[in-house]
Design an enzyme around this catalytic site. Structure first.
Site, PDB file in Angstrom:
ATOM      1  N   HIS A   1       0.825  -1.197   0.000  1.00 52.01           N
ATOM      2  CA  HIS A   1       0.000   0.000   0.000  1.00 52.01           C
ATOM      3  C   HIS A   1       0.867   1.258   0.000  1.00 52.01           C
ATOM      4  O   HIS A   1       1.166   1.810   1.055  1.00 52.01           O
ATOM      5  CB  HIS A   1      -0.916  -0.013   1.224  1.00 52.01           C
ATOM      6  CG  HIS A   1      -1.864  -1.172   1.229  1.00 52.01           C
ATOM      7  ND1 HIS A   1      -3.197  -1.043   0.921  1.00 52.01           N
ATOM      8  CD2 HIS A   1      -1.658  -2.489   1.466  1.00 52.01           C
ATOM      9  CE1 HIS A   1      -3.776  -2.230   0.985  1.00 52.01           C
ATOM     10  NE2 HIS A   1      -2.869  -3.124   1.316  1.00 52.01           N
TER      11      HIS A   1
ATOM     12  N   PRO B   1      -6.078  -5.172  11.298  1.00 54.53           N
ATOM     13  CA  PRO B   1      -7.526  -4.999  11.470  1.00 54.53           C
ATOM     14  C   PRO B   1      -7.777  -3.569  11.960  1.00 54.53           C
ATOM     15  O   PRO B   1      -7.440  -3.232  13.095  1.00 54.53           O
ATOM     16  CB  PRO B   1      -7.879  -6.054  12.526  1.00 54.53           C
ATOM     17  CG  PRO B   1      -6.715  -7.012  12.539  1.00 54.53           C
ATOM     18  CD  PRO B   1      -5.531  -6.180  12.200  1.00 54.53           C
ATOM     19  N   LEU B   2      -8.315  -2.755  11.089  1.00 53.67           N
ATOM     20  CA  LEU B   2      -8.415  -1.315  11.365  1.00 53.67           C
ATOM     21  C   LEU B   2      -9.193  -1.040  12.649  1.00 53.67           C
ATOM     22  O   LEU B   2     -10.099  -1.764  13.010  1.00 53.67           O
ATOM     23  CB  LEU B   2      -9.080  -0.613  10.184  1.00 53.67           C
ATOM     24  CG  LEU B   2      -8.299  -0.681   8.869  1.00 53.67           C
ATOM     25  CD1 LEU B   2      -9.068   0.032   7.752  1.00 53.67           C
ATOM     26  CD2 LEU B   2      -6.911  -0.097   9.000  1.00 53.67           C
TER      27      LEU B   2
ATOM     28  N   HIS C   1      -3.714   3.314  -3.662  1.00 54.26           N
ATOM     29  CA  HIS C   1      -3.931   2.860  -2.283  1.00 54.26           C
ATOM     30  C   HIS C   1      -3.345   1.492  -2.034  1.00 54.26           C
ATOM     31  O   HIS C   1      -2.562   1.310  -1.097  1.00 54.26           O
ATOM     32  CB  HIS C   1      -5.427   2.862  -1.952  1.00 54.26           C
ATOM     33  CG  HIS C   1      -5.726   2.682  -0.500  1.00 54.26           C
ATOM     34  ND1 HIS C   1      -5.302   1.586   0.226  1.00 54.26           N
ATOM     35  CD2 HIS C   1      -6.402   3.457   0.374  1.00 54.26           C
ATOM     36  CE1 HIS C   1      -5.700   1.702   1.468  1.00 54.26           C
ATOM     37  NE2 HIS C   1      -6.362   2.826   1.601  1.00 54.26           N
TER      38      HIS C   1
ATOM     39  N   ARG D   1     -18.528 -18.195  38.859  1.00 53.86           N
ATOM     40  CA  ARG D   1     -18.302 -16.745  38.797  1.00 53.86           C
ATOM     41  C   ARG D   1     -18.127 -16.184  40.217  1.00 53.86           C
ATOM     42  O   ARG D   1     -17.396 -15.209  40.417  1.00 53.86           O
ATOM     43  CB  ARG D   1     -19.429 -16.014  38.063  1.00 53.86           C
ATOM     44  CG  ARG D   1     -20.777 -16.062  38.732  1.00 53.86           C
ATOM     45  CD  ARG D   1     -21.813 -15.130  38.083  1.00 53.86           C
ATOM     46  NE  ARG D   1     -23.144 -15.452  38.566  1.00 53.86           N
ATOM     47  CZ  ARG D   1     -24.150 -14.601  38.652  1.00 53.86           C
ATOM     48  NH1 ARG D   1     -23.995 -13.351  38.257  1.00 53.86           N
ATOM     49  NH2 ARG D   1     -25.331 -14.971  39.110  1.00 53.86           N
TER      50      ARG D   1
ATOM     51  N   GLU E   1     -17.699  -4.130  24.266  1.00 52.66           N
ATOM     52  CA  GLU E   1     -16.886  -5.308  24.552  1.00 52.66           C
ATOM     53  C   GLU E   1     -15.602  -5.335  23.729  1.00 52.66           C
ATOM     54  O   GLU E   1     -14.537  -5.687  24.237  1.00 52.66           O
ATOM     55  CB  GLU E   1     -17.706  -6.579  24.289  1.00 52.66           C
ATOM     56  CG  GLU E   1     -18.933  -6.748  25.194  1.00 52.66           C
ATOM     57  CD  GLU E   1     -20.155  -5.937  24.754  1.00 52.66           C
ATOM     58  OE1 GLU E   1     -20.101  -5.269  23.684  1.00 52.66           O
ATOM     59  OE2 GLU E   1     -21.164  -5.966  25.478  1.00 52.66           O
TER      60      GLU E   1
ATOM     61  N   HIS F   1     -28.663 -14.657  24.614  1.00 45.43           N
ATOM     62  CA  HIS F   1     -27.719 -14.536  25.729  1.00 45.43           C
ATOM     63  C   HIS F   1     -27.099 -15.869  26.131  1.00 45.43           C
ATOM     64  O   HIS F   1     -26.350 -15.927  27.098  1.00 45.43           O
ATOM     65  CB  HIS F   1     -28.418 -13.902  26.945  1.00 45.43           C
ATOM     66  CG  HIS F   1     -28.531 -12.409  26.827  1.00 45.43           C
ATOM     67  ND1 HIS F   1     -29.153 -11.796  25.772  1.00 45.43           N
ATOM     68  CD2 HIS F   1     -28.073 -11.401  27.622  1.00 45.43           C
ATOM     69  CE1 HIS F   1     -29.092 -10.481  25.928  1.00 45.43           C
ATOM     70  NE2 HIS F   1     -28.444 -10.219  27.032  1.00 45.43           N
TER      71      HIS F   1
END
Lengths: 676, 676
Positions: free
Chosen positions: B28, B116-117, B262, B355, B411, B473
């Protein structure tokens, strides 16, 4: 509408929401009670649906983002008559129509499955695009509004950046989003997390932003009227609401705005349920009641709606009479009838990459399929979806005459918008990016799989053969990952995703054919960046042979009494054919099987599977993905060679050498395996 | 600095970038050439590193977001002396230190893996948090800047919402982000995709926004000086740059701002490479040169840096002399030495959810481990990371005396920030959310796995036993999905993710112990929402027995000459123990094996594995996930019962009944399997 009745109706929803959560001993009462004023205004005065035909194509859509506020949705839909009190009492119980998070059911007024925050309002963007697309082609009579409801949590989700940007860029003036800003999120007050200036941010995305008292029905109605008057921009109504509105403690003192009412029954939150219900005008002994004045309010609205819809139907009729051709086309769209596509005659150059073969198909689809929207996340020239773009043109601000969405670098948003387009009805949605970025899309792919939406994913640049771009761009575990959704079945018992990895241009064509025919689940097309040899010369014969892939897998190189069966898919199949030739030269008879869809193949009768992979014959699987990709199809006693490490940056032919994917290296492995 | 020299240096980077891509026939060039002016200003005048100790803890960090602009990074790092011309010539080749997208290598000045942008600049936010954390505890001498470089693509990515919001909320004034705004993205010009007002949006997130001519070194230096003067906010410098700056065609006419430059060599773009190199003052015959005046510029900077660093080292020494205790603590942080934690003595109530057991450990870690940051995506009270919060306190705007980050509902951002914290050095990072939302985190988990960062994921609410919240979920495929990263090996040959699903509180404690000891890969802890029975009464004996899980799996219920071996992990283990009792009552001897880490177990010597799962004995696996989760450990001939459908909304004990996860139902399956 008088304030007293409106408050009574909103309070009625609150009572039902509190009661539902209390009875289920689980759920989210606080937000549901806070948002009740808005949904009451919307459903009693604005939302246009046909009480007698809930799936009418031109109905307004309501997309809920915070699925945990389902008691609010079920509550208002009980007032409209979509749910009975008995059904509300079954909230969160096995087999009920009132699951913990809403599951798409347009017959009942539930337009989308929600739960994973952020996706609900992004689906609304997709539905609004579909509406603009159809209204552009079929006229104003089919215009409708798309309403979205978002909470403090959803507005924080990363996807809001994509949804906000795209809706603003396109000028989706038919999209009206209510932001239920109660300043309380699940684990803290919003202040402990976020202080952004929401209004300024949405204005930066070119939204029309209105702020109002979200507890005042007149203010809410005024905001909605302003939103209706907007002609160029999507509207965000920031409604200042109150978590747990109406909650009181045992001594009757105010208990609103408490984080504790967010995610558990009020009885555990510090509020007193009975006192709260009383405070809201309900009967703690029997909260399962729609009050008379509320009934009357919603009955009046039903009459109004029948009148509105009757007028709209007249318009539609007049339009259909004047435009019989278009009316037939629209009916085809709505009923999902596809135009005749002669896939067999689609011409490919010899030995092209499967992404290039896909482009050949997309050119044809762009010419013929007039209700299809294709999108790419800034890779149209690489994933070759630009073939469709060239036939149709891109969407531009306020202009939906094209059929291609430049989603920008926003893979998750794109996938979620596709879900919204598909949910709208009348439309077909497909989108492309590099396969490695399917990681970003997974949450939306999962929802598509759960909602049984026939979205098509064009995932190019499969396997380490992406080459020079290196490990960040080389999918290794991704085919196995997506095939987990093939293993997972949807609520109708179907494999929840159809995954297809074609071996050459003929298989790529048929993969598209299968994707277009598949109306029950999403379909993934996993395609190569690099050229791959045709298994036989391109043309009708090869197409005919490859049609067998509709059974998931088939023999591409037959051997009588084979010594070994070689199994693979995608670019590994031609490699296996080369290996078979080398084996033959050494006196080993090898059959080669291409398995573009492992799930479909496993679902075939045993005799068909055994005609491909004969019992008692050694089976060797080759995959550029993780070995587990092929584990089940290769079966007990078989061997799989795959890649169990991240890729690397180098020309792909070098990687083939280094990773052992040359004919010679595979030959050695097969010989070792079968002891030759 | 005179303009001529600065331009010469930037042009030198451009020439090298063009040449690298040309030689590799892949890459690039356009963006790399556009961003060269900024990196030249940054590296020649601002970025403080120690030329003699590249991993000095207090160095400024530079995080690249658009990894495809690697030629720009390698180019400027060649000027600083970190790369040789020979190394640049190996760009994108097997085994080179100059892969297509940068791979973390602080020795060479590469602070993060990118590609990964969006993730690159989010990692910068994490590093800036780590810096604030350490500076708060150890004083101003260790303050440093964190620079991020973002492109038009990255700024569109959804994660920019999370990164922008959190950096603004916390007031990360040490974070300076350069937005390389060249208005051209990979497949189109930006205006075909996006028209948002970036400045207004970042201001809405409370950033200090500066716009400048990104091709003018003096303007860039001025912007950086303003950013340095900012005391309360992160700074965004919007630099207006030019894609393919310096490009010309064969006839010498301008070819800047072209999308075609590009993502491919200039020779394919329409530009003329030789003319372009000439135009930039290079020699087309040998572009692999650092020009004399550029060499001098960077040599002068190196001398300056040595002086700056010497002063800073003096400050550090003085501080250490005055604060010997703190200095020792800091050395422990940097070297990764952990305090003594007596995991054995951590007290759990009987039969708690894993948990909850995790929360007991987090309480202890919160007391003892002073360089650990824990985060939750608005679920601290559900994923129980609030145990750590209670010991340490939350970060607040401008206040980093706590050690807990309320990430909000974001997340992916959270996971990526954790990567940045870990990359900074001296810190330990952990974060929690519901397991189903690991889908959102996958892209960052993959990068953590690739970068070998020891981030810890606390994923609670595993399996369909989430219950009432329903299918959106309920993770089903997620354990199998994360275990694909266990199958995938990192570049050091290790399984790239350690996945642990403990069966009871003792195993949960040891899972944390293993996570803390694991400094080589990320670790996933998959924990239950619901209470689970202790396999034996809690206490030191149970802990001692459970320590065997460090081998991945072990026998929890021994049987002499077993008729069947029952294998599972997490909440299925106690269920299998119940089944074993029922089997025994029917005269069937059943051994039960808990396998919290399938990968570790598979890596044990055969004799150990066979001591757990004896050869020649029927093996039955039980998993609440997809059957394939246990396929490999159960092996040839074994049977796995799992869930191959989406979950449903109902109390989990009802789901246990419906899905066949009661002792009685499993008993029948086992008996059928072994023919009893």
């Amino acid at each position: 509408m008088d304030r007293k009745t409106m408050d009574a109706a909103a309070n009625n929803i609150r009572v039902l929401a509190a009661a539902m959560v209390e009875k289920a001993k689980s759920g989210h009462p606080g937000g549901s009670m806070g948002g009740a004023d808005f949904v009451n205004v919307l459903y009693s005065q604005f939302l246009v649906t046909d009480p007698d035909d809930p799936t009418w194509i031109a109905r307004d859509r309501f997309f809920l983002d915070p699925g945990h506020q389902s008691p609010m949705l079920y509550g208002v839909l009980a007032l409209t008559g979509n749910y009975t009190m008995e059904e509300l009492q079954q909230f969160r119980q096995w087999g009920s129509v009132t699951p913990g998070h809403p599951e798409v059911n347009p017959q009942r007024g539930v337009e989308n499955t929600s739960g994973p925050l952020g996706q609900g309002h992004t689906m609304a963007v997709g539905a609004a695009i579909a509406e603009r697309f159809l209204a552009t082609r079929f006229g104003d009579w089919m215009q409708h509004k798309t309403y979205a409801f978002i909470s403090d949590g959803g507005i924080q989700e990363e996807i809001s950046q994509g949804a906000g940007r795209i809706a603003g860029y396109l000028g989706l003036s038919n999209l009206i989003m209510f932001y239920d800003s109660n300043k309380v999120q699940l684990s803290t007050d919003v202040d402990a997390v976020d202080n952004e200036d929401y209004a300024a941010k949405y204005r930066a995305w070119h939204w029309h932003v209105i702020e109002c008292d979200g507890t005042d029905p007149e203010a809410l109605a005024g905001a909605l009227r302003k939103a209706h008057a907007e002609r160029h921009k999507p509207t965000l109504i920031i409604g200042h609401t109150v978590m747990g509105r109406g909650c009181v403690t045992a001594d009757g003192s105010n208990f609103e705005g408490q984080c504790s009412t967010h995610g558990q029954p009020l009885s555990k939150s510090g509020a007193d349920v009975d006192k709260t219900i009383e405070n809201l005008g309900g009967d703690p002994k029997n909260p399962w009641v729609i009050r008379e004045e509320v009934k009357a309010l919603y009955e009046a609205r039903r009459s109004e709606l029948r009148a509105i819809v009757a007028r709209r139907r007249e318009e539609e009729k007049a339009w259909a009479a004047a435009n019989p051709e278009k009316a037939r086309q629209l009916a085809d769209f709505i009923d999902g009838r596809l135009p005749q596509i002669d896939y067999r005659s689609i011409v490919h150059k010899a030995n092209v990459a499967t992404r290039t073969a896909s482009a050949d198909v997309l050119t044809e689809l762009g010419k013929k399929v007039k209700n299809m929207i294709v999108s790419s996340a800034d890779l149209a020239n690489s994933d070759k979806t630009e073939a469709f773009l060239k036939q149709t043109g891109a969407f531009a601000p306020g202009d939906f005459s094209g059929a291609f969405l430049h989603a920008g670098v926003a893979e998750l948003t794109m996938a979620s918008i596709m879900n919204g387009i598909a949910l709208h009805g009348g439309m077909i949605a497909a989108c492309g990016t590099f396969f490695v970025f399917s990681d970003y899309m997974k949450p939306a792919v999962r929802l598509a799989a759960l909602m049984e939406l026939p979205v098509k994913y064009v995932w190019t640049h499969d396997a380490f053969r992406v080459g020079e771009d290196g490990p960040t761009h080389e999918p290794v575990e991704h085919e196995a990952q997506m095939r987990l959704l093939e293993e997972l079945h949807n609520l109708n018992g179907r494999r929840s995703l159809l995954v297809l990895r074609p071996a050459d241009s003929a298989e790529a064509t048929i993969a598209w054919e299968m994707a277009m025919e598949n109306k029950h689940t999403p379909t993934a097309l996993i395609l190569t960046r690099q050229d791959v040899p045709d298994l036989k010369p391109v043309g009708a014969d090869r197409y005919e042979e490859a049609l067998q892939m509709k059974k998931g897998g088939y023999v591409v190189r037959k051997a009588a009494n084979p010594d070994v069966t070689l199994v693979g898919n995608g670019s590994e199949v031609s490699l296996l054919c080369d290996v078979a030739v080398l084996l033959e030269a050494e006196g080993v008879r090898a059959q080669v099987v291409s398995v573009p869809s492992i799930g479909l193949f496993l679902d075939q009768p045993a005799d068909y599977r055994q005609s491909c992979i004969p019992e008692g014959v050694a089976v060797f699987g080759l995959t550029a993905g993780l070995p587990s990709t092929l584990r089940e199809v290769v079966g007990v006693g078989g061997q799989v060679f795959g890649l169990d490490r991240f890729g690397a940056s180098a020309p792909y032919k070098v990687l083939d050498e280094k990773f052992g994917f040359t004919p010679e290296a595979v030959l050695e492995r097969v010989k070792n395996f079968i002891g030759r």
